[in-house]
Design a protein around this motif. Structure first.
Motif, PDB file in Angstrom:
ATOM      1  N   MET A   1      99.234 -50.558  31.677  1.00 35.86           N
ATOM      2  CA  MET A   1     100.108 -50.080  30.867  1.00 35.86           C
ATOM      3  C   MET A   1     101.497 -50.191  31.178  1.00 35.86           C
ATOM      4  O   MET A   1     101.943 -50.694  32.485  1.00 35.86           O
ATOM      5  CB  MET A   1      99.752 -48.708  30.909  1.00 35.86           C
ATOM      6  N   PRO A   2     102.688 -50.098  30.618  1.00 34.23           N
ATOM      7  CA  PRO A   2     104.189 -49.882  30.856  1.00 34.23           C
ATOM      8  C   PRO A   2     104.252 -49.199  32.070  1.00 34.23           C
ATOM      9  O   PRO A   2     104.624 -49.481  33.165  1.00 34.23           O
ATOM     10  CB  PRO A   2     104.671 -49.590  29.798  1.00 34.23           C
TER      11      PRO A   2
ATOM     12  N   ASN B   1     103.759 -52.618  33.827  1.00 37.06           N
ATOM     13  CA  ASN B   1     104.128 -53.717  32.943  1.00 37.06           C
ATOM     14  C   ASN B   1     105.023 -53.221  31.895  1.00 37.06           C
ATOM     15  O   ASN B   1     104.494 -53.294  30.799  1.00 37.06           O
ATOM     16  CB  ASN B   1     102.813 -54.411  32.375  1.00 37.06           C
ATOM     17  N   PRO B   2     106.275 -53.144  31.974  1.00 37.28           N
ATOM     18  CA  PRO B   2     107.252 -52.592  30.927  1.00 37.28           C
ATOM     19  C   PRO B   2     107.385 -53.610  29.919  1.00 37.28           C
ATOM     20  O   PRO B   2     107.717 -53.383  28.789  1.00 37.28           O
ATOM     21  CB  PRO B   2     108.497 -52.252  31.601  1.00 37.28           C
ATOM     22  N   GLU B   3     107.013 -55.023  30.186  1.00 34.30           N
ATOM     23  CA  GLU B   3     107.255 -55.947  29.268  1.00 34.30           C
ATOM     24  C   GLU B   3     106.255 -56.181  28.146  1.00 34.30           C
ATOM     25  O   GLU B   3     106.292 -57.167  27.568  1.00 34.30           O
ATOM     26  CB  GLU B   3     107.848 -57.093  29.953  1.00 34.30           C
ATOM     27  N   ASN B   4     105.286 -55.474  28.201  1.00 29.33           N
ATOM     28  CA  ASN B   4     103.887 -55.769  27.494  1.00 29.33           C
ATOM     29  C   ASN B   4     104.476 -55.848  26.089  1.00 29.33           C
ATOM     30  O   ASN B   4     104.894 -55.004  25.388  1.00 29.33           O
ATOM     31  CB  ASN B   4     102.919 -54.502  27.730  1.00 29.33           C
TER      32      ASN B   4
ATOM     33  N   GLY C   1      98.917 -47.784  26.243  1.00 29.00           N
ATOM     34  CA  GLY C   1      98.999 -48.937  26.575  1.00 29.00           C
ATOM     35  C   GLY C   1      98.128 -49.920  25.623  1.00 29.00           C
ATOM     36  O   GLY C   1      97.941 -49.310  24.582  1.00 29.00           O
ATOM     37  N   ALA C   2      98.350 -51.236  25.727  1.00 30.18           N
ATOM     38  CA  ALA C   2      97.924 -51.843  24.627  1.00 30.18           C
ATOM     39  C   ALA C   2      96.052 -51.858  24.505  1.00 30.18           C
ATOM     40  O   ALA C   2      95.634 -51.967  25.446  1.00 30.18           O
ATOM     41  CB  ALA C   2      98.262 -53.377  24.799  1.00 30.18           C
TER      42      ALA C   2
END
Ligand code: C2O
Ligand code: CU
Length: 551
Positions: free
Chosen positions: A284-285, A357-360, A451-452
């Protein structure tokens, strides 16, 4: 050989005619199951040692690709102490072998169906969480019958994540998965490897499911008149209510719910929170601390539990707070236990960074980019589980042309997933894409949903809006409820991305084993300098001899 379209159509018509009878029964109370192992005879929780599934070994690694061979087989295994249980599984195990992949390296798996049982008809293997080409996505009607095989190609160019492969054969998914055809597939990438989060033996896959056993140890498959399937035994990594020895440090658990119909609401008996770091689409970011978490079928959550909070000798139970509209039994309120047995033997990778993962890409999507909104109703109608009043039967009857939508390649769209029933929930899975949950009944998503995702828990009377970019592949992909009984009867449909994508059934159908080509060809080894010299001499001699003969 695969079934012709006409054969498939006939089968599906038979299947759906049979649907109308049991549906009447679905509303009634539970049908009593004969020969069922009484609950008093079930093992007591926390007696069985915890294990993790085996890791698959590639049969060959080329410069770009890892090749695997998997055979789906039946076998007898001991799940409950002292009883033998027939399972169907990849490499005859359940959970099957975990495939570990690296971003950028391709994986090819030859899946062979050798399940021999009168209740087994066919398989189709879906790698859930992967953006596969349509012909390698486990399209329900792209079936592999016993004695056949199919090679599945996976490019692995998505962010690191926890995936799973499981059966998706049309009308038979619930039975095949329940009998054991489910396993992890874990992918890594640079970013994930660079973070100081728990790794190696502290990075633990953990698949939950339920099951019902007969007195002779066999699994009982009873879907209550095509409505649901609930078991009285909770299995964690295939073991009934196991206990796991842990050290005083952080552990990362890759949670997967592989149950047919059961959802969980997970919490720790210590009432301490745990930290969610990943969802279906990977990290997740930012991490999210939660006290409990609703956990639907096919969802994956990566959580970190910090056992440094406890003393050696402490025991922490992973509880199930029992979300509504599941069928509960005397021991379904607990899942497994963690026994803190030692200080940390390794303190590396024992952190949760505040940014993961802030750039997801999926999480960076914004509602304003959406070019359209589609509404999908998940409902019960005409005694069937339906999406917008239609079923997979309608897809087959249309010769696989019918869709619920045709987004252009890389279009961003909002899909509104609606469940207007108070009586059941539907975890909805959209193939191909990762999506961002925008809201649920107008309220922000749960913290653990930030999150995605590729499955959205669409609970009772809930409408969940999700945002996705439809790509990177063109073609037809399924959307369905991941209650596998609902999916089989027949709450499944498809969408088509762009036009002219490969046909999921025709592009690369299963083949009989007798016609198998080699799975891979090894490049010929380079000859040694000595051997090369010898060959040169031999050639020279031959040439001279020939020249002499001409003269
Ligand atoms: Cu996990 Cu369409 O499936
Ligand atoms: Cu459902």
């Amino acid at each position: 050989m695969k079934l012709t379209r006409r054969e498939m159509l006939k089968l599906s018509l038979l299947g759906s005619a049979a649907l109308f009878l049991p549906v009447q029964r679905a509303a009634q109370t539970q049908i009593s199951i004969r020969n069922r192992l009484p609950e008093s005879a079930l093992p007591k929780p926390f007696r069985t040692p915890f294990t993790v599934p085996p890791v698959a070994k590639p049969v060959y690694k080329s410069a770009t690709t890892d090749y695997y061979r998997m055979t789906m087989r039946n076998s007898k295994v001991e799940i409950l102490p002292g009883l033998q249980t027939e399972i169907w599984g990849y490499e005859a195990t359940t959970p099957g072998p975990t495939i570990v992949a690296d971003k950028g390296r391709e994986v090819v798996v030859r899946h062979t169906n050798e399940i021999r049982n009168r209740n087994h008809r066919w398989t189709s293997v879906h790698l859930h969480g992967n953006a596969s080409l349509p012909q390698y996505d486990g399209y329900a009607s792209d079936i592999t019958k016993p004695g056949e095989f199919k090679d599945y190609h996976y490019p692995n160019n998505q962010p690191a994540r926890t995936l799973w492969y499981h059966d998706h054969g049309v009308h038979d998914t619930a039975r095949n998965a329940y009998m054991g055809c489910a396993a992890f597939y874990i992918s890594h990438d640079k970013l994930e490897r660079s973070l100081p989060i728990p790794k190696g033996e502290y990075d633990v896959p953990l698949v939950l499911r339920d099951a019902t056993f007969a007195t002779n140890g066999s699994l009982i498959f009873d879907d209550q008149g095509e409505s649901n399937l609930y078991g009285d035994v909770i299995l964690a990594n295939g073991k009934p209510w196991p206990r796991m020895k842990v050290e005083r440090r952080k552990y990362r658990f890759r949670l997967l719910n592989a149950g047919v119909s059961r959802s969980f609401d997970l919490a720790l008996s210590s009432d301490e929170p745990f930290t969610v770091i990943g969802t279906e689409g990977g990290l997740m970011p930012e991490p999210q601390e939660v006290g409990n978490m609703r956990f639907g079928m096919a969802e994956r959550y990566e959580i970190v539990i910090d056992f440094a909070k406890y003393k050696v000798g402490d025991q922490i139970v992973l509880k199930n707070l029992q979300p509504k509209n599941n069928q509960e039994f005397s021991q379904t309120d607990v899942v497994m236990r963690f026994d803190v047995v030692a200080e940390a033997s390794d303190k590396r990778n024992n952190q949760i960074p505040s940014e993961l993962n802030p750039e997801n890409h999926t999480m960076l999507l914004d509602e304003s980019q959406a070019v359209r909104t589609r509404k999908l109703r998940f409902e019960r109608g005409n005694g069937l589980w339906q999406i917008n009043g239609q079923t997979w039967h309608d897809v087959i009857a249309s010769d696989y042309k019918a869709t619920v939508g045709n987004p252009g390649l890389n279009d961003v769209e909002i899909w509104e997933l609606e469940n207007n029933s108070g009586g059941w929930f539907h975890p909805v899975h959209i193939h191909l894409v990762d999506f961002k949950i925008l809201d649920r009944n107008g309220q922000p998503p749960e913290p653990y949903e930030l999150g995605a995702k590729d499955v959205a828990y669409v609970g009772e009377n809930e409408t969940v809006r999700v945002l996705a970019k439809f790509g990177p592949k063109k073609g037809k992909y399924m959307i369905h409820c991941h209650n596998l009984v609902h999916e089989d009867h027949d709450m499944m449909h498809q969408f088509e991305v762009g036009t002219g994508g490969p046909d999921p059934i025709e592009a690369d159908p299963a083949q009989p084993l007798s016609e198998a080509e080699p799975l891979f060809t090894k490049p010929k080894p380079k000859p040694s300098p000595k051997a090369r010299r010898r060959r040169q001499l031999r050639r020279r001699r031959l040439r001279r001899r020939r020249q002499r003969a001409v003269r």
